[in-house]
Design a protein around this motif. Sequence first.
Motif, short mmCIF file in Angstrom:
data_model
loop_
_atom_site.label_atom_id
_atom_site.label_comp_id
_atom_site.label_asym_id
_atom_site.label_seq_id
_atom_site.Cartn_x
_atom_site.Cartn_y
_atom_site.Cartn_z
N UNK A 240 0.79 -1.23 0.00
CA UNK A 240 0.00 0.00 0.00
C UNK A 240 0.82 1.29 0.00
N UNK A 241 2.12 1.21 0.15
CA UNK A 241 2.90 2.44 0.29
C UNK A 241 2.98 3.27 -0.99
N UNK A 242 2.64 2.68 -2.14
CA UNK A 242 2.70 3.44 -3.40
C UNK A 242 1.41 4.18 -3.68
N UNK A 243 0.43 4.11 -2.79
CA UNK A 243 -0.82 4.85 -2.99
C UNK A 243 -0.63 6.29 -2.54
N UNK A 244 -0.96 7.23 -3.40
CA UNK A 244 -0.66 8.64 -3.14
C UNK A 244 -1.36 9.17 -1.89
N UNK A 245 -2.55 8.68 -1.60
CA UNK A 245 -3.32 9.21 -0.47
C UNK A 245 -3.00 8.52 0.86
N UNK A 246 -2.19 7.47 0.80
CA UNK A 246 -1.85 6.73 2.01
C UNK A 246 -0.43 7.07 2.46
N UNK A 247 -0.30 7.51 3.68
CA UNK A 247 1.00 7.90 4.24
C UNK A 247 1.29 6.95 5.41
N UNK A 248 2.18 6.00 5.18
CA UNK A 248 2.48 4.97 6.18
C UNK A 248 3.77 5.33 6.90
N UNK A 249 3.64 5.79 8.13
CA UNK A 249 4.77 6.33 8.88
C UNK A 249 5.25 5.36 9.95
N UNK A 250 6.55 5.43 10.24
CA UNK A 250 7.10 4.70 11.37
C UNK A 250 6.63 5.35 12.68
N UNK A 251 6.77 4.67 13.82
CA UNK A 251 6.29 5.23 15.09
C UNK A 251 6.85 6.61 15.38
N UNK A 252 6.00 7.45 15.96
CA UNK A 252 6.37 8.81 16.36
C UNK A 252 6.28 8.86 17.88
N UNK A 253 7.41 9.07 18.55
CA UNK A 253 7.44 9.05 20.00
C UNK A 253 7.62 10.44 20.63
N UNK A 254 8.22 11.36 19.90
CA UNK A 254 8.50 12.68 20.47
C UNK A 254 7.17 13.38 20.76
N UNK A 255 6.93 13.80 22.02
CA UNK A 255 5.61 14.30 22.41
C UNK A 255 5.11 15.47 21.57
N UNK A 256 5.98 16.43 21.26
CA UNK A 256 5.53 17.57 20.47
C UNK A 256 5.11 17.18 19.07
N UNK A 257 5.90 16.33 18.43
CA UNK A 257 5.55 15.88 17.08
C UNK A 257 4.26 15.06 17.09
N UNK A 258 4.10 14.21 18.10
CA UNK A 258 2.89 13.40 18.20
C UNK A 258 1.67 14.27 18.45
N UNK A 259 1.83 15.30 19.28
CA UNK A 259 0.74 16.24 19.53
C UNK A 259 0.30 16.92 18.23
#
Length: 359
Positions: A240-259
Amino acid sequence: MKIALLGTVGVPGRYGGFETLAENFVHYHADSGRDATLTVWCSSRGKVDRPTRFKSAALRYIGLEANGMQSILYDALSLLDAVRTRHDRIVLLGVSGAMMLPLIRLISRARIVTNIDGIEWKREKWNGPVRAFLRASEWAAVRFSHAVIADNQAIADHVRAAYGSNSYVIAYGGDQAVADGAVGEAPAGLPERYALALCRIEPENNVRMILEAFAGIDEPLVFVGNWDSSAYGRNLRARYSNRAKLHLLDPVYEPGALHSLRARASVYVHGHSAGGTNPSLVEMMHFGVPVLAHGCAFNRHSTEGKARYFETSEELVAQARGLAPEDAAEIGAAMQDIAARRYTWDKIGKAYFELLDRV
């Protein structure tokens, strides 16, 4: 009263829901000024620094992993150490070490309170022998604890039906996700608004179902998870990663970025169908974002039946397409109201300590 808190990687929390619970348990203990002493057992694996205290809690270490197969021995050794150090209240998070509880009851007068987590033995990822062990551990936790905590009413219903026992329903807080107001940079390259899903990439979280649904509609989806931790996740990302509307991200742990990532979501998609009250769900509810959730009993209890629900990719497509702006605003407000009433760490901490006083 000497309280032992067992069953987590340790504090401060950097892993999962139980670790967040443990950290906020310590915060409540420190802020409430209670006379009880508190000790938290931690895993020393992979840690360079091993502080002896965190806020008001003493820290003790076991040289094993707190998760996976080693968690059984990790929890067993923690229990024995808690008894040896004469703690008279033991809070056990999870059932990995519960087969040790009959022995603990024989050699100690400590009162045991166990949070049995979800119905772990029903998860798809476990094979037959592991399921049998987890089911036996759940039985032991219910049978030999002085009090059992269920994090969701559906878990309490299961305990009553399966064992004829009552339990105390105490969920999780989620207000730490918005409390500090930390705002950072969300990952680059994302649209301004999007549907958001955030979970461990496991079959019972219905990851494939969510990706199939959003692959066929115009709304962008940001899906955050540990894609590279299993063949299941790697295969889905490759597909599914080649679908333009789908953004598959690795885990985000930094509180500000996650917020920031959560605050920009127009809708939250929650696919969990196992477990109980899910920490990532109650955290997201504090943002006042409408929720599309899998229609299992756990999620319906957590959201008081006021979210929108799906059980197939077709139902999810219909819910996403049919969510009018006025409905989205109403659902989001309901989620925020429920979170403020039920899912704050002050309420959760008070409930735990009142139970420890009573037991």
